[in-house]
Design a protein around this motif. Structure first.
Motif, short mmCIF file in Angstrom:
data_model
loop_
_atom_site.label_atom_id
_atom_site.label_comp_id
_atom_site.label_asym_id
_atom_site.label_seq_id
_atom_site.Cartn_x
_atom_site.Cartn_y
_atom_site.Cartn_z
N SER A 97 14.79 14.27 65.95
CA SER A 97 14.68 12.84 66.25
C SER A 97 13.30 12.36 65.86
O SER A 97 12.45 13.13 65.41
CB SER A 97 14.92 12.60 67.74
N ILE A 98 13.07 11.09 66.06
CA ILE A 98 11.77 10.52 65.71
C ILE A 98 10.71 10.89 66.73
O ILE A 98 9.52 10.70 66.47
CB ILE A 98 11.86 8.99 65.58
N PHE A 99 11.12 11.42 67.87
CA PHE A 99 10.16 11.74 68.93
C PHE A 99 9.63 13.15 68.75
O PHE A 99 9.80 14.03 69.60
CB PHE A 99 10.80 11.54 70.29
N GLU A 100 9.00 13.37 67.61
CA GLU A 100 8.33 14.63 67.31
C GLU A 100 7.00 14.31 66.65
O GLU A 100 6.91 13.36 65.86
CB GLU A 100 9.18 15.50 66.37
N ALA A 101 6.00 15.08 66.97
CA ALA A 101 4.65 14.79 66.46
C ALA A 101 4.61 14.80 64.93
O ALA A 101 3.94 13.96 64.32
CB ALA A 101 3.67 15.80 67.03
N SER A 102 5.31 15.75 64.32
CA SER A 102 5.28 15.83 62.86
C SER A 102 5.92 14.59 62.22
O SER A 102 5.42 14.07 61.22
CB SER A 102 6.01 17.09 62.39
N TYR A 103 7.01 14.11 62.82
CA TYR A 103 7.66 12.91 62.28
C TYR A 103 6.74 11.71 62.42
O TYR A 103 6.55 10.93 61.47
CB TYR A 103 8.97 12.63 63.00
N LEU A 104 6.16 11.51 63.60
CA LEU A 104 5.30 10.35 63.83
C LEU A 104 4.07 10.39 62.93
O LEU A 104 3.61 9.34 62.46
CB LEU A 104 4.89 10.30 65.29
N GLN A 105 3.56 11.58 62.65
CA GLN A 105 2.42 11.70 61.75
C GLN A 105 2.81 11.27 60.33
O GLN A 105 2.07 10.55 59.66
CB GLN A 105 1.91 13.13 61.74
N THR A 106 4.00 11.72 59.88
CA THR A 106 4.48 11.32 58.55
C THR A 106 4.72 9.82 58.48
O THR A 106 4.36 9.17 57.50
CB THR A 106 5.78 12.08 58.22
N LEU A 107 5.31 9.26 59.54
CA LEU A 107 5.56 7.82 59.57
C LEU A 107 4.24 7.06 59.50
O LEU A 107 4.17 6.01 58.82
CB LEU A 107 6.30 7.46 60.86
N ASN A 108 3.21 7.55 60.13
CA ASN A 108 1.89 6.91 60.09
C ASN A 108 1.34 6.91 58.67
O ASN A 108 0.83 5.89 58.17
CB ASN A 108 0.94 7.64 61.04
N LYS A 109 1.47 8.04 57.98
CA LYS A 109 0.97 8.13 56.60
C LYS A 109 1.73 7.18 55.67
O LYS A 109 1.14 6.50 54.83
CB LYS A 109 1.10 9.56 56.10
N ILE A 110 3.05 7.12 55.87
CA ILE A 110 3.85 6.23 55.02
C ILE A 110 3.48 4.77 55.28
O ILE A 110 3.33 3.98 54.34
CB ILE A 110 5.35 6.46 55.25
N THR A 111 3.30 4.42 56.55
CA THR A 111 2.91 3.06 56.89
C THR A 111 1.59 2.69 56.24
O THR A 111 1.43 1.60 55.69
CB THR A 111 2.82 2.89 58.42
N ASP A 112 0.63 3.61 56.29
CA ASP A 112 -0.67 3.34 55.66
C ASP A 112 -0.54 3.18 54.15
O ASP A 112 -1.16 2.29 53.55
CB ASP A 112 -1.64 4.48 55.97
N ASP A 113 0.27 4.03 53.52
CA ASP A 113 0.43 3.94 52.07
C ASP A 113 1.10 2.62 51.67
O ASP A 113 0.70 1.98 50.69
CB ASP A 113 1.26 5.12 51.55
N VAL A 114 2.11 2.24 52.43
CA VAL A 114 2.80 0.98 52.13
C VAL A 114 1.87 -0.20 52.34
O VAL A 114 1.89 -1.18 51.59
CB VAL A 114 4.08 0.85 52.99
N PHE A 115 1.03 -0.11 53.36
CA PHE A 115 0.09 -1.19 53.69
C PHE A 115 -0.78 -1.55 52.48
O PHE A 115 -1.10 -2.72 52.26
CB PHE A 115 -0.78 -0.77 54.87
N PHE A 116 -1.15 -0.55 51.70
CA PHE A 116 -2.08 -0.78 50.59
C PHE A 116 -1.38 -1.01 49.24
O PHE A 116 -2.04 -1.12 48.22
CB PHE A 116 -3.04 0.40 50.46
N ILE A 117 -0.07 -1.11 49.24
CA ILE A 117 0.64 -1.45 48.00
C ILE A 117 0.43 -2.93 47.69
O ILE A 117 0.59 -3.78 48.56
CB ILE A 117 2.14 -1.13 48.12
N ALA A 118 0.06 -3.23 46.47
CA ALA A 118 -0.20 -4.61 46.07
C ALA A 118 1.06 -5.46 46.22
O ALA A 118 2.15 -5.05 45.83
CB ALA A 118 -0.68 -4.66 44.61
N GLY A 119 0.89 -6.64 46.82
CA GLY A 119 2.01 -7.54 47.00
C GLY A 119 2.61 -7.53 48.39
O GLY A 119 3.45 -8.38 48.71
N VAL A 120 2.20 -6.58 49.23
CA VAL A 120 2.73 -6.50 50.59
C VAL A 120 2.01 -7.51 51.48
O VAL A 120 0.78 -7.65 51.43
CB VAL A 120 2.56 -5.07 51.16
#
Length: 826
Positions: A97-120
């Motif tokens: 499920s999403i309630f795992e430290a490894s998942y939440l860490q990955t979700l954090n990295k993806i959110t940061d990467d998407v944040f810096f995509i031009a046009g967002v």
């Protein structure tokens, strides 16, 4: 007369003297070197323009900007979060499920990467890790809340448990978090302009960035990535459009092979192919120099230009070969071919161009640019096929083998032609006409089931097993809120969107819409007010209602997210999540909204909607207003924009067909000056149009942005067959032959070329059926059907009609009145 395999050596000025020769013919062939120099110069200019052509994926081109729904959306565009241009990324845990430290860490990295995509639009980006995703609860001490993932999160079991509790209290289950807790969504609103470059956001480039920086980087055995949204769909479609180049190449090679088989002459094969390719180069170069770009739909037009060019080039080569077969040299064979074909060729191409231009009446940018692109292409064909091709052939000529092949063909009458010539006899014509009438009636009845818009869930422009549609299926299956959103904007005076009267009408509206089939769920300012009021009263379900106390209402919406009201509280959107965006779903939902709007909208002047609260109360006290005015405005969201598009297409469909046929009718009447003659040309076209709509109904293809232009294209291209057949048939009748003899002669010359081009073009577009892009496959099916049926209509139905409607002696008399004599057929 010199043998045709020798070059004519006498000075050209001795050859260009007869007054009977058309002025245009003398002009072109009398100065062939000057003409060729000009054509080469034009080619160089347009080749330079070709280097500046670019693909454009701007979303505004695909929507009807002048439609009231879209105008309302554009009015409040800045107040709506996301709108049409937004992407949803689902990050799924494959084994847990999403309630795992490894998942939440990955979700954090993806959110940061998407944040810096031009046009967002970074201020509106939302995921479990963004501060705008909050939880709220009521305790003895009052309201408490905070971000779902607190600032002190450290990945420990206790922190993960806190996140789980916060998610349950956030109200995001089914929206931002999957119902089975196996995935969560990153909601990515987009800006219209790339802030870094100052240019319009390139959705194809954005799609590539999402694939490279999100899916390719993070998808593995533990994490799965799913991406949906209109911009992502457009990006995938633009990628799929690359395959169009391969289909173009395949069609060109097949056409070349078939043309050589037809002519047995490499000169008569390569010159027409090169002339048609030059028309494509001129078209694209001209569009680039005029400031136009190539979009998702007009990228198919170059193939159509090539196909039309080949269609007319075959007529020219066929005529040159026939004249060469009776002993004419290359110059005079080309001149006589030009003399006999430039009038019907010009008429056919003008009919094509004017038919395409009727698409300009459709208020959708992508269709209007397609109309311009196709019309420019046809204009180029007029020059390349009626000037460049015969002039070049006047030098290179038909090879001896090709001449011999043409001579043998002219000396032999195939059994098929003798059979087809029988349709010019009334005894066979009547059964053909009766069968055609039955087909028309049956086709018309069946075509009544033709739908406007999409008939399949997901992205019908793509295959059902495409990555995008598989991603969309996952979203629909695991989340309560679908990706098909219709937003109704509730307008009020300034700072009055939370007044009881407005909230009460919104509440009634939401109840009404939630009971409409096709509506999955809805959310608005009323949803927040009811939840907060209930929470403030110990969670008692009896308090899950709107309070008539304005102070309580004001308090209940203080924590409402910015996506549910604008800055000055003059507009509050009601977001409706639909099961799908099928045509019938959108029609039903929009009709229900319109019905509610008609009952509850306040019919007052716009000036009242700009008033402040004190002025509104004064207007009510003085009797100018009965209560706070409110009105419901359609529509935003991808479903709202698509509903507007469907309305525009539905209104334009029949109007466009009428315009197309009126234009073709006028041009044919101006040329042939005979209503029976025009009827013989247009009736087969009308039958094909009826049957093509019945085919669309049977195959489940709706009328939409991708398929509507095909109807005009089919009529514009199909009329060529009838014009060439009738023009040759009329010449034979004027020459004194009876109808059956005249039609047999027509079949042996023009009919041979018409049947060849019909089959060749059908084979070329039939390759589109295997395209990864669904709308290109649909266009391939429809165009193949139209090419074949228009060819059969010209070869079978047209002579049957002439046997009933025409009288050869009347044609001869009319020609004698106009020209003063009856010249022999060319």
């Amino acid at each position: 007369m010199q043998p045709n395999n020798q070059r004519y050596s006498e000075p050209e000025h001795f050859l260009i003297s007869p007054e009977s020769e058309p002025f245009l013919e003398r002009l072109l062939f009398g100065r062939r070197h000057v003409v060729m120099a000009l054509l080469v110069l034009i080619t160089l200019v347009f080749m330079f323009g070709l280097t500046r052509i670019r693909l454009d994926s701007s979303i505004e081109k695909y929507i009807p900007l002048q439609h009231p729904f879209v105008q309302s959306y554009l009015k409040h565009k800045d107040d709506l979060k996301g709108g049409v241009a937004s992407v949803r990324i689902a990050v799924a845990a494959r084994n847990g499920s999403i309630f795992e430290a490894s998942y939440l860490q990955t979700l954090n990295k993806i959110t940061d990467d998407v944040f810096f995509i031009a046009g967002v639009d970074r201020s509106a980006l939302q995921s479990l890790w963004t501060p705008n995703t909050r939880w709220t609860e009521v305790t003895e001490e009052g309201f408490q809340g905070g971000p779902v993932i607190p600032p002190d999160y450290d990945g420990s079991a206790a922190s993960v448990e806190t996140v789980r509790e916060n998610v349950l209290k956030s109200g995001q289950v089914g929206r931002l978090v999957a119902n089975d807790f196996g995935s969560s969504i990153i909601d990515v609103p987009l800006l219209a302009v790339n802030a870094e470059t100052g240019e319009k956001l390139d959705y194809q480039q954005l799609s590539h960035l999402l694939e490279a920086q999100v899916r390719d980087r993070y998808q593995n055995e533990q994490i799965a990535i799913y991406i949906t949204g209109v911009p992502k769909k457009l990006g995938d479609l633009m990628d799929g459009a690359v395959a169009i180049g391969y289909f173009f190449l395949a069609a060109m090679l097949m056409t070349t092979a078939l043309l050589y088989w037809y002519s047995r002459c490499w000169r008569g094969t390569l010159v027409p192919v090169l002339a048609s390719l030059i028309a494509v180069v001129w078209q694209l170069g001209a569009l680039a120099l005029l400031g136009f770009s190539i979009d998702l739909y007009s990228v198919l037009v170059p193939f159509l230009v090539f196909a039309i060019g080949i269609s007319h080039a075959v007529q020219v080569i066929n005529s040159i070969a026939l004249h060469a077969g009776v002993g004419e040299n290359s110059l005079w064979a080309a001149r006589k071919a030009f003399r006999g074909l430039y009038v019907p060729g010009m008429l056919a191409l003008l009919s094509d161009a004017m038919g395409f231009l009727t698409l300009l009446f459709i208020d959708i940018g992508v269709i209007q640019e397609l109309a311009i692109s196709a019309s420019v292409g046809v204009a180029m064909i007029i020059i390349t096929n009626l000037v460049l091709l015969p002039v070049v052939m006047s030098w290179v000529g038909i090879s001896p083998r090709g001449v011999e092949h043409a001579r043998r063909g002219a000396a032999t009458i195939p059994a098929l032609w003798r059979v087809l010539s029988g349709f010019a006899d009334r005894r066979l014509a009547l059964p053909v006409l009766i069968a055609s009438l039955v087909l028309a009636v049956v086709g018309y009845q069946y075509s009544k089931g033709l739908k406007i818009g999409d008939l399949d869930p997901g992205a019908p422009e793509l295959r059902a097993d495409s990555r995008y549609n598989l991603d969309n299926d996952y979203m629909v299956e695991h989340f309560s809120t679908s990706s098909d959103i219709l937003v109704v904007m509730v307008e009020t005076p300034i700072e009055m969107c939370n007044s009881f009267k407005v909230m009460d009408v919104m509440d009634r509206f939401m109840w009404h819409m939630k009971n409409v089939p096709g509506v999955q769920s809805g959310v608005s300012l009323v949803s927040v007010s009811k939840l907060v009021t209930k929470a403030m009263n110990e969670g008692n379900i009896k308090w899950f209602a709107l309070s008539r106390n304005q102070t309580i209402l004001n308090t209940s919406v203080q924590r409402a997210p910015g996506s549910l009201l604008n800055g000055n509280c003059s507009m509050a959107p009601v977001v409706l999540y639909l099961n799908d965006h099928k045509a019938e779903t959108l029609e039903r939902v929009v009709a229900e909204v319109q019905q509610f709007k008609a009952r509850f909208d306040d019919q007052v002047d716009d000036v009242f909607f700009g008033m402040r609260p004190d002025d509104i109360q004064s207007a009510i006290a003085s009797g100018k207003l009965e209560s706070v005015p409110v009105r419901f405005q359609l529509a935003a969201g991808n479903a709202g924009i698509e509903a507007a598009t469907n309305e525009v297409i539905g209104d334009a469909q029949n109007r466009m067909l009428i315009f197309v046929y009126l234009v073709v009718f006028a041009l044919c009447l101006l040329t042939f000056r005979s209503l029976p003659a025009v009827s013989c040309i247009l009736i087969p076209l009308a039958l094909t149009s009826i049957l093509s709509q019945a085919l669309m109904t049977w195959l489940g293809i709706g009328v939409k942005v991708a398929t509507l232009p095909v109807i005009a294209l089919g009529v514009g291209i199909g009329v060529d067959y009838g014009i060439y057949i009738y023009n040759r048939l009329e010449a034979m009748l004027i020459d004194g032959k009876n109808l059956r003899e005249a039609y047999l002669e027509t079949l042996c010359s023009t009919g041979k070329a018409v049947s060849f081009t019909g089959v060749t073009l059908a084979i070329g577009v039939a390759t589109w059926i295997f395209s990864p892009i669904r709308f290109q496959a649909d266009m391939g099916i429809l165009l193949t059907f139209m090419f074949i049926w228009n060819m059969l209509g010209a070869l079978i139905l047209l002579p049957a009609l002439t046997s009933i409607l025409l009288r050869p002696e009347h044609i001869r008399q009319r020609h004698q009145r106009i020209h003063g004599e009856i010249p022999p057929a060319i």
